[in-house]
Design a protein around this motif. Sequence first.
Motif, short mmCIF file in Angstrom:
data_model
loop_
_atom_site.label_atom_id
_atom_site.label_comp_id
_atom_site.label_asym_id
_atom_site.label_seq_id
_atom_site.Cartn_x
_atom_site.Cartn_y
_atom_site.Cartn_z
N THR A 60 8.13 -11.50 1.90
CA THR A 60 7.52 -11.55 3.42
C THR A 60 8.22 -10.12 3.96
N SER A 61 7.12 -9.69 5.06
CA SER A 61 7.45 -8.53 5.79
C SER A 61 7.22 -8.86 7.38
N VAL A 62 7.87 -8.48 8.16
CA VAL A 62 7.57 -8.31 9.54
C VAL A 62 7.59 -6.96 10.19
N ASN A 63 6.42 -6.65 10.73
CA ASN A 63 6.34 -5.26 11.31
C ASN A 63 6.45 -4.38 10.16
N GLU A 64 6.12 -4.38 8.81
CA GLU A 64 6.19 -3.26 7.75
C GLU A 64 7.57 -3.35 7.47
#
Length: 65
Positions: free
Chosen positions: A33-37
């Motif tokens: 998972t990633s959030v905002n790269e």
Amino acid sequence: MKIIVNGETQVTSAATLAALLDALGQGKAKVATSVNEVFVPKQQRTEHSLHDGDRIEIVAPRQGG
């Protein structure tokens, strides 16, 4: 709140990345998972808060060639 998951806009009430994965039926799946790269390790998903406009990427490993 509105977020973007794998390029698609979604509306969610999930407050954390872990809660979002549960809501999407991927809470127990082996995914990255990633959030905002920015990569979010599995151990940090329950503490990682989501905010309106966040861009989340959920990637599952694939086998084959």
